[in-house]
Enzyme design. Sequence first.
Site, PDB file in Angstrom:
ATOM      1  N   LYS A  81      -9.031 -10.051  -5.494  1.00 28.12           N
ATOM      2  CA  LYS A  81      -9.258 -10.756  -4.438  1.00 28.12           C
ATOM      3  C   LYS A  81     -10.333 -11.955  -4.983  1.00 28.12           C
ATOM      4  O   LYS A  81     -11.141 -11.783  -5.859  1.00 28.12           O
ATOM      5  CB  LYS A  81     -10.314  -9.830  -3.500  1.00 28.12           C
ATOM      6  CG  LYS A  81     -10.476 -10.539  -2.222  1.00 28.12           C
ATOM      7  CD  LYS A  81     -11.137  -9.554  -1.280  1.00 28.12           C
ATOM      8  CE  LYS A  81     -11.702  -9.997   0.133  1.00 28.12           C
ATOM      9  NZ  LYS A  81     -11.969  -9.104   0.733  1.00 28.12           N
ATOM     10  N   SER A 156     -10.939  -8.696   5.386  1.00 27.22           N
ATOM     11  CA  SER A 156     -10.861 -10.094   4.800  1.00 27.22           C
ATOM     12  C   SER A 156      -9.990 -10.163   3.461  1.00 27.22           C
ATOM     13  O   SER A 156      -9.754 -10.929   2.994  1.00 27.22           O
ATOM     14  CB  SER A 156     -12.349 -10.579   4.349  1.00 27.22           C
ATOM     15  OG  SER A 156     -13.013  -9.675   3.562  1.00 27.22           O
ATOM     16  N   SER A 180     -12.844  -4.160   5.621  1.00 26.48           N
ATOM     17  CA  SER A 180     -11.838  -5.384   4.864  1.00 26.48           C
ATOM     18  C   SER A 180     -10.805  -4.855   3.826  1.00 26.48           C
ATOM     19  O   SER A 180      -9.865  -5.703   3.624  1.00 26.48           O
ATOM     20  CB  SER A 180     -12.740  -6.400   4.194  1.00 26.48           C
ATOM     21  OG  SER A 180     -13.537  -7.114   5.095  1.00 26.48           O
TER      22      SER A 180
END
Length: 468
Positions: A81, A156, A180
């Site tokens: 990420k 996210s 997330s």
Amino acid sequence: MTASLHTLSATELLAGYRRRAFSPVEVLRDVLTQIERWEPALDATYLLRPEAALAEARASEERWLRRRPTGALDGVPVTIKDNIATQGDPTPLGTRATPLAPALADAPPVARVREAGAVFISKTTMPDYGMLSSGLSTFHRITRNPWDLSRTPGGSSAGAGAACAAGYGPLHLGTDIGGSIRLPAGWCGIVGFKPSLGRVPIDPPFMGRAAGPMTRTVDDAALLMQVLSAPDARDSMNLPPQRIDWAATWKKPKPLRGLRVGLLLDAGCGLPVAPPIRSAIEDAARRFEAEGAVITPLAPFMTPAMLAGLDHFWRMRSLVDLSGLTENARDSVLPCIRTWAESAGAMSGADVYQAYAQTHATRVATNQAMQGLDFLLSPTAPCGPAAFDWPSPTNDPLRGLEHIGFTVPFNMGEQPAISVNAGYDDDGLPIGLQIAGQRFDDLGVLQVARAFERMRAPQRAWPEPPAA
């Protein structure tokens, strides 16, 4: 066989390398072809570097030819990420407001997967500052859900969820402070594991923040945990080193008979649970009960005041962050995030303290709810994925957290929690089952999740790229 290598799990890839059935280079080439087919529609990657990845795959291939793999993930493709630092690369945090300075060192999860020999394919996208459950970003293109390109993958860890469902290799690293990892896992039909706080070292650490695996199978999540859970002094919340037999996830099936399992169908706050989601979770509970688990329906333990307190505390945190930016940088942040953060401008010191106090109230309530239970079942999210260009399921910046009532308690309470696909709604979109456990029982959560994988209804085929 080559055409399907991108569909294989990490455990299957490692077994194939040992047999010399295929090589890390063959696997990576097939994964890159899959990315090439999907990426124009998904926009899940950041810093995709095929040649650098191929160089790593060739080095891994040579090690396997000598039968001297360097670690537990040698030759297995992985994505990371955006907000997990990789040395020498900028960490934009999904927003144009962040200066693009190269990171000085790998964050702990990246250091661990590199040491284990994983092949780094790409970083993955996220929304501005990770403050949305969507792929909406001022830095990245908008990431979409491979099951339905008109929908969001969630966030996210948006790019990680989409990439995993689309077959961009088997292993993906996400982060989670309110859902997330688990929310995109639920909406993309994959496995997303949020470990106990401190089980996986992260830098910078923050209350409730965890890094964890996003994979297609529970076995792969356990394999990645074997690597990620090594200690790192940079995390002040790092748990003491502990020997955990992560391989027990697949080597020692966990009997469900006699387990005390809570069933939570009402979060007590936020959005109501959609009927197809409720039905899927009730079906999962019946399957547990059929295997001998003792199911106990639970009353809600979160309250609207708790969720509002968390929301307002995070608004103030974000307002402080935005206040430190130049005017031009601040103007480049997504308007919905600015509106949300700036709404905290009138809060007094007492207001901020009272909002912060709800984080502790949530922690206490979550721990009390888990008393007398081994595990807890709930929806991962009360609703399906929103439109791809919405910041959240409500599309309202001042009601942006109303879908996290099932996930956020386990960040504040520090318990491990996982999302596993439990079925599909009327539109054919995945429905996530969340399984939470007692603090520090990360292995138990993985074992129970694997047991559910074996007893759930047959799964649908993974989505295919749109026709060129």
